[in-house]
Design a protein around this motif. Structure first.
Motif, PDB file in Angstrom:
ATOM      1  N   VAL A  66      24.203  31.663   4.449  1.00 35.97           N
ATOM      2  CA  VAL A  66      23.449  31.708   5.766  1.00 35.97           C
ATOM      3  C   VAL A  66      24.098  32.757   6.771  1.00 35.97           C
ATOM      4  CG1 VAL A  66      22.500  29.334   5.205  1.00 35.97           C
ATOM      5  CG2 VAL A  66      24.813  29.594   6.669  1.00 35.97           C
ATOM      6  N   ASP A  67      23.443  32.912   7.925  1.00 35.44           N
ATOM      7  CA  ASP A  67      23.926  33.889   8.973  1.00 35.44           C
ATOM      8  C   ASP A  67      25.065  32.932   9.747  1.00 35.44           C
ATOM      9  OD1 ASP A  67      22.538  32.406  11.350  1.00 35.44           O
ATOM     10  OD2 ASP A  67      20.830  33.069  10.398  1.00 35.44           O
ATOM     11  N   PRO A  68      25.701  33.984  10.749  1.00 32.21           N
ATOM     12  CA  PRO A  68      26.866  33.470  11.408  1.00 32.21           C
ATOM     13  C   PRO A  68      26.358  32.067  12.357  1.00 32.21           C
ATOM     14  CG  PRO A  68      27.093  35.727  11.629  1.00 32.21           C
ATOM     15  CD  PRO A  68      25.792  35.223  10.845  1.00 32.21           C
ATOM     16  N   GLN A  69      25.230  32.178  13.048  1.00 38.06           N
ATOM     17  CA  GLN A  69      24.952  31.054  13.803  1.00 38.06           C
ATOM     18  C   GLN A  69      24.701  29.960  13.201  1.00 38.06           C
ATOM     19  OE1 GLN A  69      24.837  30.406  16.940  1.00 38.06           O
ATOM     20  NE2 GLN A  69      23.546  28.718  16.949  1.00 38.06           N
ATOM     21  N   MET A  70      23.853  30.106  11.833  1.00 44.31           N
ATOM     22  CA  MET A  70      23.446  28.996  10.973  1.00 44.31           C
ATOM     23  C   MET A  70      24.792  28.218  10.349  1.00 44.31           C
ATOM     24  SD  MET A  70      21.468  26.688  10.074  1.00 44.31           S
ATOM     25  CE  MET A  70      20.004  27.230  10.780  1.00 44.31           C
ATOM     26  N   SER A  71      25.720  29.094   9.982  1.00 46.92           N
ATOM     27  CA  SER A  71      27.117  28.799   9.858  1.00 46.92           C
ATOM     28  C   SER A  71      27.702  27.607  10.560  1.00 46.92           C
ATOM     29  CB  SER A  71      27.938  29.964   9.536  1.00 46.92           C
ATOM     30  OG  SER A  71      27.538  30.802   8.440  1.00 46.92           O
ATOM     31  N   TYR A  72      27.718  28.034  11.783  1.00 45.87           N
ATOM     32  CA  TYR A  72      28.189  27.174  13.102  1.00 45.87           C
ATOM     33  C   TYR A  72      27.415  25.904  12.956  1.00 45.87           C
ATOM     34  CZ  TYR A  72      29.929  25.689  17.490  1.00 45.87           C
ATOM     35  OH  TYR A  72      30.363  25.121  18.323  1.00 45.87           O
ATOM     36  N   GLU A  73      26.253  26.092  12.739  1.00 40.69           N
ATOM     37  CA  GLU A  73      25.399  24.807  12.877  1.00 40.69           C
ATOM     38  C   GLU A  73      25.600  23.811  11.785  1.00 40.69           C
ATOM     39  OE1 GLU A  73      21.244  25.432  13.946  1.00 40.69           O
ATOM     40  OE2 GLU A  73      21.438  26.798  15.365  1.00 40.69           O
ATOM     41  N   ILE A  74      25.805  24.304  10.346  1.00 41.49           N
ATOM     42  CA  ILE A  74      26.062  23.763   9.262  1.00 41.49           C
ATOM     43  C   ILE A  74      27.448  22.898   9.421  1.00 41.49           C
ATOM     44  CG2 ILE A  74      26.745  23.769   6.864  1.00 41.49           C
ATOM     45  CD1 ILE A  74      23.650  24.130   7.716  1.00 41.49           C
ATOM     46  N   VAL A  75      28.264  23.622   9.795  1.00 43.67           N
ATOM     47  CA  VAL A  75      29.707  22.972  10.147  1.00 43.67           C
ATOM     48  C   VAL A  75      29.651  21.915  11.181  1.00 43.67           C
ATOM     49  CG1 VAL A  75      32.153  23.234  10.737  1.00 43.67           C
ATOM     50  CG2 VAL A  75      30.945  25.051   9.452  1.00 43.67           C
ATOM     51  N   ASP A  76      28.888  22.141  12.182  1.00 47.79           N
ATOM     52  CA  ASP A  76      28.623  21.248  13.591  1.00 47.79           C
ATOM     53  C   ASP A  76      27.932  19.939  12.980  1.00 47.79           C
ATOM     54  OD1 ASP A  76      28.630  20.660  16.402  1.00 47.79           O
ATOM     55  OD2 ASP A  76      26.416  20.496  15.941  1.00 47.79           O
ATOM     56  N   LEU A  77      27.177  19.874  11.892  1.00 45.75           N
ATOM     57  CA  LEU A  77      26.345  18.891  11.108  1.00 45.75           C
ATOM     58  C   LEU A  77      27.409  18.175  10.363  1.00 45.75           C
ATOM     59  CD1 LEU A  77      23.052  20.398   9.730  1.00 45.75           C
ATOM     60  CD2 LEU A  77      23.140  18.435  11.511  1.00 45.75           C
ATOM     61  N   LEU A  78      28.366  19.032   9.546  1.00 45.97           N
ATOM     62  CA  LEU A  78      29.443  18.271   8.789  1.00 45.97           C
ATOM     63  C   LEU A  78      30.214  17.471   9.913  1.00 45.97           C
ATOM     64  CD1 LEU A  78      30.014  20.904   6.444  1.00 45.97           C
ATOM     65  CD2 LEU A  78      29.225  18.633   5.808  1.00 45.97           C
ATOM     66  N   MET A  79      30.564  17.976  10.922  1.00 43.77           N
ATOM     67  CA  MET A  79      31.489  17.623  12.026  1.00 43.77           C
ATOM     68  C   MET A  79      30.758  16.058  12.582  1.00 43.77           C
ATOM     69  SD  MET A  79      34.254  19.070  12.841  1.00 43.77           S
ATOM     70  CE  MET A  79      34.950  20.747  12.374  1.00 43.77           C
ATOM     71  N   ARG A  80      29.458  15.997  12.774  1.00 42.38           N
ATOM     72  CA  ARG A  80      28.750  15.018  13.117  1.00 42.38           C
ATOM     73  C   ARG A  80      28.785  13.746  12.017  1.00 42.38           C
ATOM     74  NH1 ARG A  80      26.005  15.535  17.703  1.00 42.38           N
ATOM     75  NH2 ARG A  80      25.966  17.996  18.458  1.00 42.38           N
ATOM     76  N   LEU A  81      29.016  14.014  10.852  1.00 42.76           N
ATOM     77  CA  LEU A  81      28.988  12.919   9.673  1.00 42.76           C
ATOM     78  C   LEU A  81      30.159  12.563   9.567  1.00 42.76           C
ATOM     79  CD1 LEU A  81      27.040  14.927   7.054  1.00 42.76           C
ATOM     80  CD2 LEU A  81      26.382  13.203   8.381  1.00 42.76           C
ATOM     81  N   ASN A  82      31.314  13.531   9.891  1.00 46.10           N
ATOM     82  CA  ASN A  82      32.772  13.130  10.210  1.00 46.10           C
ATOM     83  C   ASN A  82      33.065  12.111  11.047  1.00 46.10           C
ATOM     84  OD1 ASN A  82      35.781  14.097  11.623  1.00 46.10           O
ATOM     85  ND2 ASN A  82      35.650  13.316   9.326  1.00 46.10           N
TER      86      ASN A  82
END
Length: 278
Positions: free
Chosen positions: A168-184
Motif C-alpha cells: 500500500v502507499d505511504p499514507q495508507m501504511s500510516y493508517e494501517i499501523v494506526d488501526l493496529l495501534m487502536r487494537l492494541n
C-alpha cells in the motif's frame, strides 16, 4: 505472553537463521520487529506460529510450549492468533463478508454469532459499506483492512502482522499501523514485522532489531522525527465500539442460503508461510 529462551534455528541447508534469541513480549504490548533482508524476521514469525521448530531453546506463547506441543494440537493453538500477511490472501470468489466469516466458519462458529460478529469487526475497520463487495472491487488499503478484520474475527488476543504495509502507499501504511495501534489500545498484543524504518519512527513503541539472526537492539522506542510532519492527518476512527444489534445479516453473505449450506471445516494440516527470510 511470548517468551523466547536461548532460541536458535539452523536450516538443513546450513543457514543459521536465528542465533541464541532471548526476549519476552508481554501481554498488551505493541512491538515492531525490523531488519534487512536475511535478518531472520520470517523465521522469527514462523517459530512463533509453530510453522517451524527451533534447533535449540524454548518458545512459549500464551502459556503453550511450542517445543513440546503435539502436532494435533497445533491448529487449535493457531486459532488464538490473528495473522495478517503482506499479500492479503483474500479469497477472490467470496464477498468481504464471507472472507471475514470464513475464519469463524472453519472452527464451527454458529451462524447466529457470525452474523453479529462480522458486521462488528467490519465496522472497526471502516468497511461497513463494503460487505457485499468482492476483493477485486477494493483498493489495496481496503483489502488490507479486510485482512485485519478477518484476523480479528475470532477475537484473537495476539495479532501477528507480516509486512502489512508492503503493498500500500505511504499514507495508507500510516493508517494501517494506526488501526493496529487502536487494537492494541483495546488490549490486543500486536507484533508487526516491517522493513520500513521511516514508518516505525512515526510511532513511539518498542522496537526489536534483528541483524544476521541476532537481536542487536531491543526496547529502545524510536522517537518521532520532524521529517514525519509531512504525513497527512489520519481520519479518526471512533473509540466507541458498539456491537451492532443482533440481526440477520445473511443477505451480506452472497446468497440467501450460502450461510446455511456452508459446511464446517476442520483444519488438520500445516500451513506454509510463503516468502523468503526478509
Amino acid at each position: 505472553m511470548i517468551q523466547f529462551t536461548n532460541v536458535s534455528k539452523k536450516y538443513d541447508n546450513g543457514t543459521h537463521a536465528l542465533k541464541d534469541i532471548n526476549l519476552t513480549i508481554d501481554k498488551g504490548e505493541f512491538v515492531f520487529v525490523v531488519g534487512s533482508s536475511g535478518a531472520g524476521k520470517s523465521t522469527f514469525l514462523k517459530l512463533m506460529m509453530r510453522e517451524e521448530v527451533p534447533s535449540s531453546g524454548t518458545i512459549v506463547v500464551d502459556d503453550v510450549d511450542l517445543t513440546k506441543i503435539k502436532k494435533r494440537d497445533i491448529p487449535k493453538f493457531r486459532r488464538r492468533l490473528g495473522i495478517v500477511f503482506q499479500d492479503f490472501r483474500l479469497i477472490p470468489t467470496m464477498t468481504v463478508f464471507d472472507n471475514v466469516a470464513f475464519a469463524m466458519r472453519v472452527i464451527g462458529t454458529k451462524e447466529k454469532k457470525i452474523r453479529r460478529r462480522v458486521p462488528y469487526v467490519l465496522s472497526l475497520m471502516g468497511l461497513n459499506d463494503k460487505a457485499r463487495n468482492y476483493p477485486k472491487e477494493l483498493s489495496g488499503g481496503e483489502q488490507q483492512r479486510v485482512a485485519l478484520a478477518r484476523a480479528l474475527a475470532n477475537n484473537a488476543e495476539i495479532i501477528i502482522a507480516d509486512e502489512p504495509t508492503g503493498n500500500v502507499d505511504p499514507q495508507m501504511s500510516y493508517e494501517i499501523v494506526d488501526l493496529l495501534m487502536r487494537l492494541n489500545e483495546a488490549g490486543t498484543t500486536v507484533i508487526m514485522v516491517t522493513h520500513e524504518h521511516s514508518l516505525v519512527r512515526c510511532f513511539d513503541k518498542r522496537v526489536i532489531i534483528l541483524d544476521k539472526g541476532s537481536v542487536v537492539s531491543d526496547g529502545g522506542a524510536l522517537i518521532r522525527e520532524a521529517a514525519t510532519s509531512h504525513i497527512n492527518a489520519v481520519n479518526e476512527i471512533s473509540n466507541e465500539y458498539v456491537v451492532p444489534p443482533e440481526e440477520d445479516y445473511s443477505a451480506y453473505a452472497g446468497g440467501s442460503d450460502s450461510a446455511e449450506s456452508f459446511e464446517t471445516v476442520e483444519i488438520t494440516e500445516e500451513f506454509t508461510v510463503t516468502g523468503g527470510d526478509d
